[in-house]
Design a protein around this motif. Sequence first.
Motif, PDB file in Angstrom:
ATOM      1  N   PRO A 235      10.078 -52.454 -32.732  1.00 20.25           N
ATOM      2  CA  PRO A 235      10.677 -51.232 -32.190  1.00 20.25           C
ATOM      3  C   PRO A 235      12.132 -51.429 -31.800  1.00 20.25           C
ATOM      4  CG  PRO A 235       9.284 -52.268 -30.549  1.00 20.25           C
ATOM      5  CD  PRO A 235       9.113 -53.062 -31.799  1.00 20.25           C
ATOM      6  N   GLN A 236      12.843 -50.340 -31.767  1.00 20.08           N
ATOM      7  CA  GLN A 236      14.291 -50.361 -31.561  1.00 20.08           C
ATOM      8  C   GLN A 236      14.704 -50.847 -30.168  1.00 20.08           C
ATOM      9  OE1 GLN A 236      15.929 -46.503 -32.286  1.00 20.08           O
ATOM     10  NE2 GLN A 236      18.055 -47.177 -32.168  1.00 20.08           N
ATOM     11  N   TYR A 237      13.984 -50.399 -29.127  1.00 24.58           N
ATOM     12  CA  TYR A 237      14.411 -50.692 -27.760  1.00 24.58           C
ATOM     13  C   TYR A 237      13.414 -51.517 -26.955  1.00 24.58           C
ATOM     14  CZ  TYR A 237      17.466 -46.680 -28.736  1.00 24.58           C
ATOM     15  OH  TYR A 237      18.363 -45.828 -29.293  1.00 24.58           O
ATOM     16  N   THR A 238      12.137 -51.230 -27.098  1.00 24.55           N
ATOM     17  CA  THR A 238      11.171 -51.668 -26.089  1.00 24.55           C
ATOM     18  C   THR A 238      10.787 -53.140 -26.179  1.00 24.55           C
ATOM     19  OG1 THR A 238       9.390 -50.777 -27.486  1.00 24.55           O
ATOM     20  CG2 THR A 238      10.215 -49.383 -25.727  1.00 24.55           C
ATOM     21  N   TRP A 239      11.271 -53.854 -27.189  1.00 28.24           N
ATOM     22  CA  TRP A 239      11.127 -55.310 -27.195  1.00 28.24           C
ATOM     23  C   TRP A 239      12.451 -55.957 -26.810  1.00 28.24           C
ATOM     24  CZ3 TRP A 239       7.757 -57.402 -31.835  1.00 28.24           C
ATOM     25  CH2 TRP A 239       6.465 -56.835 -31.740  1.00 28.24           C
ATOM     26  N   SER A 240      13.320 -55.175 -26.197  1.00 27.69           N
ATOM     27  CA  SER A 240      14.694 -55.643 -25.957  1.00 27.69           C
ATOM     28  C   SER A 240      14.769 -56.838 -25.018  1.00 27.69           C
ATOM     29  CB  SER A 240      15.535 -54.495 -25.381  1.00 27.69           C
ATOM     30  OG  SER A 240      14.989 -54.047 -24.145  1.00 27.69           O
ATOM     31  N   LYS A 241      13.742 -57.019 -24.172  1.00 26.36           N
ATOM     32  CA  LYS A 241      13.764 -58.153 -23.254  1.00 26.36           C
ATOM     33  C   LYS A 241      13.202 -59.421 -23.892  1.00 26.36           C
ATOM     34  CE  LYS A 241      15.834 -56.075 -20.041  1.00 26.36           C
ATOM     35  NZ  LYS A 241      17.182 -56.481 -19.655  1.00 26.36           N
ATOM     36  N   THR A 242      12.734 -59.300 -25.138  1.00 31.06           N
ATOM     37  CA  THR A 242      12.343 -60.483 -25.895  1.00 31.06           C
ATOM     38  C   THR A 242      13.578 -61.008 -26.621  1.00 31.06           C
ATOM     39  OG1 THR A 242      10.109 -59.615 -26.238  1.00 31.06           O
ATOM     40  CG2 THR A 242      10.846 -61.337 -27.738  1.00 31.06           C
ATOM     41  N   ASP A 243      13.791 -62.290 -26.592  1.00 25.76           N
ATOM     42  CA  ASP A 243      14.957 -62.884 -27.250  1.00 25.76           C
ATOM     43  C   ASP A 243      14.822 -62.718 -28.755  1.00 25.76           C
ATOM     44  OD1 ASP A 243      17.107 -64.329 -28.112  1.00 25.76           O
ATOM     45  OD2 ASP A 243      16.272 -66.286 -27.561  1.00 25.76           O
ATOM     46  N   LEU A 244      15.645 -61.852 -29.325  1.00 26.52           N
ATOM     47  CA  LEU A 244      15.600 -61.592 -30.764  1.00 26.52           C
ATOM     48  C   LEU A 244      16.771 -62.235 -31.491  1.00 26.52           C
ATOM     49  CD1 LEU A 244      14.438 -57.847 -30.848  1.00 26.52           C
ATOM     50  CD2 LEU A 244      13.052 -59.927 -30.998  1.00 26.52           C
ATOM     51  N   SER A 245      17.377 -63.224 -30.888  1.00 22.49           N
ATOM     52  CA  SER A 245      18.466 -63.929 -31.570  1.00 22.49           C
ATOM     53  C   SER A 245      17.914 -64.591 -32.826  1.00 22.49           C
ATOM     54  CB  SER A 245      19.065 -64.991 -30.640  1.00 22.49           C
ATOM     55  OG  SER A 245      18.082 -65.929 -30.235  1.00 22.49           O
ATOM     56  N   GLY A 246      18.711 -64.518 -33.901  1.00 22.96           N
ATOM     57  CA  GLY A 246      18.262 -65.072 -35.177  1.00 22.96           C
ATOM     58  C   GLY A 246      17.452 -64.100 -35.994  1.00 22.96           C
ATOM     59  N   ILE A 247      17.279 -62.863 -35.504  1.00 19.66           N
ATOM     60  CA  ILE A 247      16.482 -61.848 -36.201  1.00 19.66           C
ATOM     61  C   ILE A 247      17.351 -60.633 -36.481  1.00 19.66           C
ATOM     62  CG2 ILE A 247      14.578 -60.197 -35.919  1.00 19.66           C
ATOM     63  CD1 ILE A 247      13.029 -62.334 -34.482  1.00 19.66           C
ATOM     64  N   THR A 248      17.215 -60.095 -37.676  1.00 12.67           N
ATOM     65  CA  THR A 248      17.917 -58.882 -38.087  1.00 12.67           C
ATOM     66  C   THR A 248      16.919 -57.735 -38.206  1.00 12.67           C
ATOM     67  OG1 THR A 248      19.634 -60.110 -39.290  1.00 12.67           O
ATOM     68  CG2 THR A 248      19.297 -57.806 -39.917  1.00 12.67           C
ATOM     69  N   LEU A 249      17.300 -56.564 -37.722  1.00  9.87           N
ATOM     70  CA  LEU A 249      16.472 -55.360 -37.825  1.00  9.87           C
ATOM     71  C   LEU A 249      17.136 -54.383 -38.785  1.00  9.87           C
ATOM     72  CD1 LEU A 249      15.604 -54.778 -34.038  1.00  9.87           C
ATOM     73  CD2 LEU A 249      14.292 -56.049 -35.740  1.00  9.87           C
ATOM     74  N   ARG A 250      16.361 -53.880 -39.751  1.00 10.53           N
ATOM     75  CA  ARG A 250      16.890 -52.941 -40.736  1.00 10.53           C
ATOM     76  C   ARG A 250      15.940 -51.752 -40.902  1.00 10.53           C
ATOM     77  NH1 ARG A 250      21.040 -54.935 -39.876  1.00 10.53           N
ATOM     78  NH2 ARG A 250      22.342 -56.236 -41.230  1.00 10.53           N
ATOM     79  N   PRO A 251      16.486 -50.528 -41.070  1.00 11.49           N
ATOM     80  CA  PRO A 251      15.628 -49.353 -41.286  1.00 11.49           C
ATOM     81  C   PRO A 251      15.130 -49.291 -42.723  1.00 11.49           C
ATOM     82  CG  PRO A 251      17.926 -48.706 -41.367  1.00 11.49           C
ATOM     83  CD  PRO A 251      17.924 -50.169 -40.991  1.00 11.49           C
TER      84      PRO A 251
END
Length: 297
Positions: A235-251
Amino acid sequence: MDLQQLVYFSKVAEFQNISKAAEVLYVTQPALTRAIKKLEEELDCPLFQRRGKALVLTENGKLLQQRAQELMQMMRNVKNEVGALNSNKRQIVTVQLRCIFGLFMDVLGRFMKENPDIEFRVLQDDDSGINFGDYDLLLFPTSNPVQSRSREILLKEEVFIAMSDADPLAQKAELKVEDLQGHPYVSIGEKRMFYQTTSTHRKQLRFPVEITAYCDGMTAVRNLVRDWGYVSQMPQYTWSKTDLSGITLRPLSDARLYRYVCMTWNGDTHMNQATKQFKNYLYQYLAERELLYRHKL
């Protein structure tokens, strides 16, 4: 017959539709259907009759609806009266949480720092359904953006395809379903509400992926995507407190997927002051970050 059955019955009577009532109650349609059937068996009479696509109350159902409303109003009055006796004691806010764990805990931490005299009880991952009176606020995800007097949409977020920064797919601004061909896919666990949203989407678009891992936690999903070449949906916002460094999100350009986070409560008439205060604080927090779907203060 118990109070939860009456709450279920009342919602079906209100919406005249099992699926809409199930959405509001945060239970599955089969579970709600079984509850209504059990209630009819206990009372030895039909409570609904089908009229086209609508479920309308029988005469027995109308009588039960009236008595159920009286009983639930009595419960609200009792809570108000008891709360008034304890007005000098520490106020408690009970929140049932079905999503936005990281985002919510950030809001909660800020609020508690400013309001140390208010106590919170946060309940998570209860698959048994929602019991009347078990919460002051309930936050849950849905694909059905319906609002009512005691239910509001907090935010709307897009669901993206997640991949490692090192994956060639990360170089594209948007993806097509066919781009996922041959990639191993990791899914959030089947008991999670986010699984229901993404599973339906995958089936509709016929994702050309093989799910080779199911993980209950966001951290495990993140690690498989970032370190081992898996793809997933996030999800766009609600996992924001999980460290997503090294991950790319694409639509996905084929069909963009959105989900909504809703908040519901048991009516304003018996909401204690602490709950009202936190509810407005949550609105303000989201509004300041331009996340609030519809601002109602």
